[in-house]
Write a protein that holds these residues in place. Structure first.
Motif, mmCIF file in Angstrom:
data_model
loop_
_atom_site.group_PDB
_atom_site.id
_atom_site.type_symbol
_atom_site.label_atom_id
_atom_site.label_comp_id
_atom_site.label_asym_id
_atom_site.label_seq_id
_atom_site.Cartn_x
_atom_site.Cartn_y
_atom_site.Cartn_z
ATOM 1 N N VAL A 1 0.982 -1.187 -0.130
ATOM 2 C CA VAL A 1 -0.154 -0.022 0.120
ATOM 3 C C VAL A 1 0.972 1.359 0.257
ATOM 4 C CG1 VAL A 1 -1.925 -0.954 1.334
ATOM 5 C CG2 VAL A 1 -0.246 -0.002 2.744
ATOM 6 N N ILE A 2 0.470 2.271 -0.488
ATOM 7 C CA ILE A 2 1.008 3.623 -0.274
ATOM 8 C C ILE A 2 0.215 4.399 0.523
ATOM 9 C CG2 ILE A 2 1.537 5.552 -1.688
ATOM 10 C CD1 ILE A 2 1.776 4.037 -4.136
ATOM 11 N N LEU A 3 0.634 5.114 1.551
ATOM 12 C CA LEU A 3 -0.038 5.815 2.308
ATOM 13 C C LEU A 3 0.453 7.480 2.729
ATOM 14 C CD1 LEU A 3 0.733 2.980 3.914
ATOM 15 C CD2 LEU A 3 -1.180 3.733 5.554
ATOM 16 N N GLU A 4 -0.428 8.194 2.886
ATOM 17 C CA GLU A 4 0.051 9.606 3.026
ATOM 18 C C GLU A 4 -0.273 10.081 4.514
ATOM 19 O OE1 GLU A 4 -0.843 13.960 1.187
ATOM 20 O OE2 GLU A 4 0.224 12.483 0.254
ATOM 21 N N GLY A 5 0.389 10.713 5.265
ATOM 22 C CA GLY A 5 -0.072 11.228 6.650
ATOM 23 C C GLY A 5 1.191 11.287 7.643
ATOM 24 N N MET A 6 0.981 11.300 8.564
ATOM 25 C CA MET A 6 1.624 11.638 9.768
ATOM 26 C C MET A 6 2.187 10.367 10.544
ATOM 27 S SD MET A 6 0.989 14.519 12.532
ATOM 28 C CE MET A 6 -0.159 13.549 13.485
ATOM 29 N N ALA A 7 3.602 10.158 10.592
ATOM 30 C CA ALA A 7 4.154 9.133 11.391
ATOM 31 C C ALA A 7 4.584 9.642 12.755
ATOM 32 C CB ALA A 7 5.174 8.518 10.624
ATOM 33 N N PHE A 8 4.683 8.838 13.799
ATOM 34 C CA PHE A 8 4.829 9.023 15.104
ATOM 35 C C PHE A 8 4.968 7.876 15.923
ATOM 36 C CE2 PHE A 8 0.248 9.768 14.698
ATOM 37 C CZ PHE A 8 -0.063 9.054 15.976
ATOM 38 N N VAL A 9 5.633 8.229 17.221
ATOM 39 C CA VAL A 9 5.772 6.929 18.118
ATOM 40 C C VAL A 9 4.947 7.427 19.111
ATOM 41 C CG1 VAL A 9 7.177 5.825 19.678
ATOM 42 C CG2 VAL A 9 8.333 6.671 17.582
ATOM 43 N N ASP A 10 3.859 6.437 19.561
ATOM 44 C CA ASP A 10 2.913 6.729 20.443
ATOM 45 C C ASP A 10 2.963 5.798 21.550
ATOM 46 O OD1 ASP A 10 0.399 7.725 21.289
ATOM 47 O OD2 ASP A 10 -0.744 6.661 19.970
ATOM 48 N N GLN A 11 2.217 6.027 22.848
ATOM 49 C CA GLN A 11 2.114 5.187 23.877
ATOM 50 C C GLN A 11 0.708 4.950 23.943
ATOM 51 O OE1 GLN A 11 2.912 5.956 28.213
ATOM 52 N NE2 GLN A 11 4.442 4.927 27.964
ATOM 53 N N VAL A 12 0.407 3.318 23.669
ATOM 54 C CA VAL A 12 -0.855 2.982 23.572
ATOM 55 C C VAL A 12 -1.322 2.403 25.005
ATOM 56 C CG1 VAL A 12 -2.491 1.319 22.608
ATOM 57 C CG2 VAL A 12 -0.729 2.367 21.093
ATOM 58 N N SER A 13 -2.413 2.876 25.590
ATOM 59 C CA SER A 13 -2.787 2.471 26.791
ATOM 60 C C SER A 13 -3.340 0.998 26.739
ATOM 61 C CB SER A 13 -4.002 3.125 27.276
ATOM 62 O OG SER A 13 -5.159 2.829 26.483
ATOM 63 N N VAL A 14 -3.337 0.433 27.874
ATOM 64 C CA VAL A 14 -3.716 -1.061 28.125
ATOM 65 C C VAL A 14 -5.166 -1.301 27.380
ATOM 66 C CG1 VAL A 14 -4.419 -2.860 29.845
ATOM 67 C CG2 VAL A 14 -2.578 -1.231 30.208
ATOM 68 N N GLU A 15 -5.918 -0.324 27.716
ATOM 69 C CA GLU A 15 -7.399 -0.393 27.062
ATOM 70 C C GLU A 15 -7.443 -0.286 25.585
ATOM 71 O OE1 GLU A 15 -6.450 2.075 29.510
ATOM 72 O OE2 GLU A 15 -7.211 0.982 31.232
ATOM 73 N N ASP A 16 -6.654 0.446 25.116
ATOM 74 C CA ASP A 16 -6.717 0.591 23.726
ATOM 75 C C ASP A 16 -6.018 -0.590 23.088
ATOM 76 O OD1 ASP A 16 -7.912 3.251 23.577
ATOM 77 O OD2 ASP A 16 -6.006 4.122 23.243
ATOM 78 N N GLN A 17 -4.936 -1.187 23.629
ATOM 79 C CA GLN A 17 -4.391 -2.335 23.230
ATOM 80 C C GLN A 17 -5.289 -3.659 23.329
ATOM 81 O OE1 GLN A 17 -0.309 -3.233 24.781
ATOM 82 N NE2 GLN A 17 -0.610 -1.626 25.683
ATOM 83 N N GLN A 18 -5.993 -3.547 24.500
ATOM 84 C CA GLN A 18 -7.330 -4.688 24.535
ATOM 85 C C GLN A 18 -8.355 -4.458 23.399
ATOM 86 O OE1 GLN A 18 -8.198 -4.195 28.716
ATOM 87 N NE2 GLN A 18 -6.740 -5.625 29.194
ATOM 88 N N HIS A 19 -8.516 -3.323 23.099
ATOM 89 C CA HIS A 19 -9.516 -3.039 22.201
ATOM 90 C C HIS A 19 -9.246 -3.416 20.819
ATOM 91 C CE1 HIS A 19 -12.866 -0.828 19.853
ATOM 92 N NE2 HIS A 19 -11.703 -0.486 19.030
ATOM 93 N N TYR A 20 -7.755 -3.445 20.485
ATOM 94 C CA TYR A 20 -7.379 -3.528 18.957
ATOM 95 C C TYR A 20 -7.381 -5.278 19.073
ATOM 96 C CZ TYR A 20 -6.029 1.298 18.508
ATOM 97 O OH TYR A 20 -6.202 2.651 18.294
ATOM 98 N N ALA A 21 -6.840 -5.767 20.049
ATOM 99 C CA ALA A 21 -6.863 -7.180 20.228
ATOM 100 C C ALA A 21 -8.114 -7.854 20.263
ATOM 101 C CB ALA A 21 -6.200 -7.530 21.607
ATOM 102 N N SER A 22 -9.117 -7.220 20.595
ATOM 103 C CA SER A 22 -10.642 -7.665 20.322
ATOM 104 C C SER A 22 -10.955 -7.429 19.024
ATOM 105 C CB SER A 22 -11.524 -7.107 21.259
ATOM 106 O OG SER A 22 -12.718 -7.256 21.117
ATOM 107 N N ASP A 23 -10.650 -6.304 18.433
ATOM 108 C CA ASP A 23 -10.929 -6.329 16.890
ATOM 109 C C ASP A 23 -10.252 -7.286 15.964
ATOM 110 O OD1 ASP A 23 -12.623 -4.081 17.619
ATOM 111 O OD2 ASP A 23 -11.370 -2.571 16.517
#
Length: 163
Positions: free
Chosen positions: A112-134
């Motif tokens: 894929v080709i993407l345009e946007g913004m790259a960054f290093v982020d700290q992901v909370s436990v809740e968000d990690q669990q949400h993504y794992a569920s998805d």
């Protein structure tokens, strides 16, 4: 008289730039499936390889860029996020600006080709669990997520896949 000539020259220039941009968008649409904003890519343009992009970024740093990478995972519920291969032991989490668009699951494994913004982020436990569920992880695997984690993140305004 000079002012009128100057204003007419600027107007003609502006119109010709718009026509060129519309032509470029049509050429992109001929060769790519477009999700989100249309990204203008030319044949000679060098795209940033995603594994080179994050080498110099620290938590809180951002860079706006166009990148190319292989999709390793896609949200199974509605295509609201995807992960890209970094050719290392960490993926890049891609989310879409303002939930403005989604991608289909069949782009798994595609470049894929993407345009946007790259960054290093700290992901909370809740968000990690949400993504794992998805992603369809089991309840046991989701329960093992107990600490925040620094991740490579990309907020895309547009995604292209070859037709």
């Amino acid at each position: 008289m000079r002012v009128i000539f100057f204003v007419i020259s600027i107007a003609i220039f502006a119109i010709s730039c718009q026509v060129d941009k519309q032509y470029q968008k049509l050429k992109v649409a001929e060769n790519y499936h477009i999700y989100g904003d249309t990204i203008i890519v030319t044949n000679g343009e060098e795209l940033t390889a995603v594994n080179d992009l994050y080498k110099e970024l620290a938590l809180g740093d951002t860079i706006t860029t166009t990148i190319t990478a292989k999709v390793t995972e896609v949200c199974k519920k509605k295509g609201c996020w995807m992960k890209l291969d970094l050719n290392q032991d960490q993926d890049v989490m891609v989310r879409f600006k303002d939930y403005g668009f989604f991608v289909p699951e069949d782009i798994l494994g595609k470049e894929v080709i993407l345009e946007g913004m790259a960054f290093v982020d700290q992901v909370s436990v809740e968000d990690q669990q949400h993504y794992a569920s998805d992603a369809g992880e089991s309840k046991e695997e989701i329960a093992k997520i107990t600490t925040p984690k620094n991740t490579y993140t990309f907020q895309a305004i547009g995604v292209l896949t070859k037709k």
